[in-house]
Enzyme design. Structure first.
Site, PDB file in Angstrom:
ATOM      1  N   CYS A 358     -12.731 -74.890 -41.025  1.00  0.00           N
ATOM      2  CA  CYS A 358     -13.473 -74.502 -40.077  1.00  0.00           C
ATOM      3  C   CYS A 358     -13.070 -73.276 -41.037  1.00  0.00           C
ATOM      4  O   CYS A 358     -14.198 -72.187 -40.942  1.00  0.00           O
ATOM      5  CB  CYS A 358     -12.787 -74.144 -38.594  1.00  0.00           C
ATOM      6  N   ARG A 387      -4.573 -84.468 -44.326  1.00  0.00           N
ATOM      7  CA  ARG A 387      -4.014 -84.399 -43.350  1.00  0.00           C
ATOM      8  C   ARG A 387      -2.858 -85.350 -43.383  1.00  0.00           C
ATOM      9  O   ARG A 387      -3.433 -86.850 -44.439  1.00  0.00           O
ATOM     10  CB  ARG A 387      -4.878 -84.843 -42.287  1.00  0.00           C
ATOM     11  N   GLN A 405     -15.100 -85.115 -45.349  1.00  0.00           N
ATOM     12  CA  GLN A 405     -15.731 -84.392 -44.455  1.00  0.00           C
ATOM     13  C   GLN A 405     -17.549 -84.245 -44.881  1.00  0.00           C
ATOM     14  O   GLN A 405     -17.592 -83.786 -45.484  1.00  0.00           O
ATOM     15  CB  GLN A 405     -16.047 -84.024 -43.614  1.00  0.00           C
ATOM     16  N   ASP A 407     -18.989 -82.484 -44.051  1.00  0.00           N
ATOM     17  CA  ASP A 407     -18.986 -80.978 -42.372  1.00  0.00           C
ATOM     18  C   ASP A 407     -20.108 -80.176 -42.550  1.00  0.00           C
ATOM     19  O   ASP A 407     -20.526 -79.988 -43.419  1.00  0.00           O
ATOM     20  CB  ASP A 407     -17.266 -80.757 -43.090  1.00  0.00           C
ATOM     21  N   HIS A 409     -20.349 -76.125 -39.701  1.00  0.00           N
ATOM     22  CA  HIS A 409     -20.885 -74.891 -38.918  1.00  0.00           C
ATOM     23  C   HIS A 409     -21.317 -74.216 -38.988  1.00  0.00           C
ATOM     24  O   HIS A 409     -22.801 -73.679 -39.400  1.00  0.00           O
ATOM     25  CB  HIS A 409     -19.310 -74.005 -39.329  1.00  0.00           C
ATOM     26  N   LYS A 488     -17.363 -80.834 -25.972  1.00  0.00           N
ATOM     27  CA  LYS A 488     -17.740 -81.458 -27.094  1.00  0.00           C
ATOM     28  C   LYS A 488     -17.953 -82.752 -26.894  1.00  0.00           C
ATOM     29  O   LYS A 488     -18.163 -83.717 -25.788  1.00  0.00           O
ATOM     30  CB  LYS A 488     -16.041 -81.596 -28.199  1.00  0.00           C
ATOM     31  N   HIS A 534     -18.681 -77.367 -34.777  1.00  0.00           N
ATOM     32  CA  HIS A 534     -18.115 -77.913 -35.715  1.00  0.00           C
ATOM     33  C   HIS A 534     -18.788 -79.067 -35.458  1.00  0.00           C
ATOM     34  O   HIS A 534     -18.892 -79.393 -34.560  1.00  0.00           O
ATOM     35  CB  HIS A 534     -17.242 -77.844 -35.504  1.00  0.00           C
TER      36      HIS A 534
HETATM   37 ZN   LIG Z   1     -14.601 -77.566 -37.971  1.00  0.00          ZN
END
Ligand SMILES: [Zn+2]
Ligand SMILES: [Zn+2]
Length: 656
Positions: A358, A387, A405, A407, A409, A488, A534
């Site tokens: 992010c 992580r 990911q 991912d 945004h 979420k 996200h």
């Molecule tokens: Zn994020």
């Protein structure tokens, strides 16, 4: 049976408290009839009033379609009740009460067989139950059989559960006298009056509910041993956890064990080796080494992600792995997520390896002044994050430290939020549909500890709810389960073995745009803070591959299989023509190879089956002389097709 607690305790209410008072109450039965009962009547009283057979078979009572209660507890006046019986063999609550009762039998057995054993907790879990003990000597796998035999003996002998309520002081004295420090500690942290359950000479501090007696427990099995810390805290004593399961019939247990066997065969770590996709090594725990065939699977997913992103208006970016530690202080990760991050110093500057993408995307957004005309701005990245997961919890591809990911945004205005969430949902359901997953959504709303104003939360929750409604999606509501920065939607899929996995998440965030000072110039020429969404849909590519392997049992759909077709020439003479066929398939865009090994034909066909190759083409005299091809399709027999038809069938199956 005598009830020794009675001698020990000063004040208590044991057994069924059938009231002698003349007042009465009523409950509503599932067929809408009303049943009149004495005031304070219990579920068992209700069952008895309906019929002695029902009372005998009753295991639990459900109130108003939700909460379940021990049969010996008073009912609520006016409640709708449903008596669960030994015939509700698949009901999760009926199974839980059976298994929880079996856990108490295990504790009784453990204390009898291993003198000096202290008991901690023993709850039912999804597929069975466990009980945590402090044994005087370490337990071995061999001891499981002895414990199981002892439980079966208890069942054969018969046990009845007696329930009674006590004051904390009384319970504390009891467990102190018995030298049970864990139970004593539980008394100290519990609130209000407590309940004790007794079967045989074993008494447990327990909220219940429990069975009336052991008769319904028709099958019980202890499955494994594990270490567990008291209250899950590694600073506390290490206990031994004994896992088991129980059912209302032997047949149900047999089916359960068969499912476990299936799950073992489908274990993605085993399939990863068998199909030569990846391996793990202690030189980098929690990080897969992808082999060439695994990389084919990976790249097909990557291509899918990329082409869909283009189609759906995302812009691909790539952001750094390493950031100054101040970035993580700004983002809040330093305060909330530090324990899961990797930090290091270089040139007297402290850095952190990103656990999420992010902030990187925020920096891309804030690189120049944005106008409302650029919104929604959808940034996507196959972001590699790290992580820290404790080595004990790492589990193949399903729990890794090295995570990629899919991912994204989305930076947008408040007004655009709902539409963007709808797009995300559509995207996610499209992806899951490709793998025949069943999907269910969960909406998590504002938690007690949160930032931002209530008006913002109202708007954000409304946007998520509205998106789910407009997509006609049913969803479960998790009140108060949202992140502290926004609500979420979590997307879960159910695999072929009926296991549920969370894959996707779509989160609204008001906090990060403010923390990173993001703004855009609106039509009013003033600066505004964008909303940040996200979203990761496959979740992590590593975990997704693991789940798909277990879901398909290794039979990957042809479009993602590393090798889609294999040519197997019958004899050496057929090799040149076999090579030509392989080349033709490759030309058609099919991932094809040829097995020119010296093994017998049967062995080579078997090898292709073991590799789960969707199409195997055996090439011999028939194929050389005629204009047909023999196609062996995975999981089906062999079929002879005209050559052109065979090639077209394979070509189209190999494409998504
Ligand atoms: Zn994020
Ligand atoms: Zn219990």
């Amino acid at each position: 049976m005598t009830f020794p607690i009675e001698k020990f305790l000063a004040r208590q209410t044991c057994g069924n408290a059938t009231s002698l008072m003349s007042r009465s109450m009523k409950v509503i039965l599932p067929d809408e009839t009303e049943l009149e009962l004495a005031d304070d009547a219990t579920g068992l009283d209700a069952a008895k009033a309906i019929g002695p057979r029902l009372a005998e078979q009753a295991v639990l009572v459900r109130l108003d379609g939700g909460e379940v209660r021990d049969l010996r507890e008073p009912l609520d006046d006016g409640a709708r009740i449903q008596i669960l019986t030994t015939r509700d063999t698949q009901d999760p609550d009926a199974l839980a009460v059976l298994r929880h009762s079996a856990a108490h039998l295990l504790a009784e057995a453990a204390q009898r067989l291993f003198t000096g054993t202290r008991v901690a907790i023993g709850p039912p879990i999804d597929d069975g139950f466990y009980y945590d003990f402090e044994f005087p000597e370490p337990l071995t796998e061999g001891d499981l059989g002895r414990l199981e035999a002892e439980i079966k003996r208890e069942i054969a002998e018969g046990r009845t559960w007696d329930r009674c309520e006590v004051e904390p002081d009384e319970a504390r004295r009891r467990f102190e006298a018995e030298g049970e420090p864990y139970k004593r500690e539980l008394v100290d942290t519990a609130e209000g009056r407590l309940t004790l359950y007794q079967q045989g000479d074993f008494v447990d501090l327990c909220r219940g509910p429990h069975l009336q007696n052991t008769t319904p427990i028709k099958a019980v099995k202890l499955t494994s041993l594990a270490g567990a810390y008291w209250r899950g805290d590694s600073d506390n004593a290490q206990l031994t956890r004994v896992y088991g399961t129980a059912f209302y019939s032997q047949k149900d247990l047999d089916e359960h064990l068969e499912r476990l066997e299936q799950a073992k065969l489908r274990d993605h770590r085993r399939l990863g080796r068998q199909l030569d996709l990846f391996h793990f090594s202690d030189v980098s725990p929690g990080s897969p080494f992808w082999h060439p065939k695994g990389m084919v699977v990976w790249n097909v997913l990557e291509d899918l992600r990329r082409s869909e992103n283009v189609r759906r208006g995302y812009d691909e970016v790539r952001t750094p792995l390493i950031y100054d530690v101040d970035v993580w202080k700004t983002s809040g990760h330093w305060d909330n997520y530090r324990d899961h991050m990797y930090f290091f110093d270089t040139e007297a500057r402290e850095y952190g390896l990103k656990p999420m993408n992010c902030p990187g995307h925020c920096f891309v957004f804030s690189d120049h002044l944005r106008s409302y005309r650029e919104l929604p701005l959808r940034l996507a990245e196959a972001g590699l994050v790290h992580r820290h997961e404790a080595s004990g919890v790492l589990h193949g591809l399903l729990r890794v430290r090295h995570i990629t990911q899919d991912d994204g945004h989305i930076f947008c205005t408040h007004a655009q939020t709902e539409g963007e969430v709808i797009e995300c949902l559509d995207y996610a359901y499209f992806l899951y549909g490709l793998f025949d997953f069943r999907v269910h959504a969960e909406l998590s709303t504002r938690p007690e500890k949160r930032i931002g104003e209530d008006a913002q939360w109202d708007q954000a929750e409304e946007a998520l709810r509205g998106a789910l409604d407009r997509q006609n999606l049913e969803y479960a509501l998790n009140e108060g389960d949202g992140a502290f920065y926004g609500p979420k939607i979590d997307l879960h899929v159910t695999d072929a073995l009926h296991r549920s996995w969370q894959l996707g998440t779509i989160q609204l965030d008001f906090q990060m745009p403010e923390r990173f000072g993001l703004s855009y110039v609106g039509p009013d020429n003033a600066e505004h803070t964008p909303v940040m969404i996200h979203r990761a849909l496959l979740g992590s590519l590593e975990r997704f591959v693991g789940i798909v392997l277990e879901h398909t049992g290794g039979d990957l759909p042809p479009w993602i299989a590393p090798v889609q077709a294999r040519v197997v020439p019958v004899a050496d003479d057929h090799r040149p023509a076999g090579e030509a066929l392989r080349a033709e398939l490759t030309e058609l865009g099919v991932r094809a190879d040829i097995d020119t090994g010296s093994d017998t034909l049967g062995k080579r066909i078997r090898a292709a089956e073991m590799e789960r190759i969707p199409f195997v083409l055996v090439y011999g005299d028939n194929e050389a002389e005629g204009n047909t091809l023999a196609v062996r399709e995975r999981g089906q027999g062999v079929d002879e097709y005209p050559r052109a038809v065979a090639l077209e069938t394979i070509r189209s199956a190999a494409k998504l």
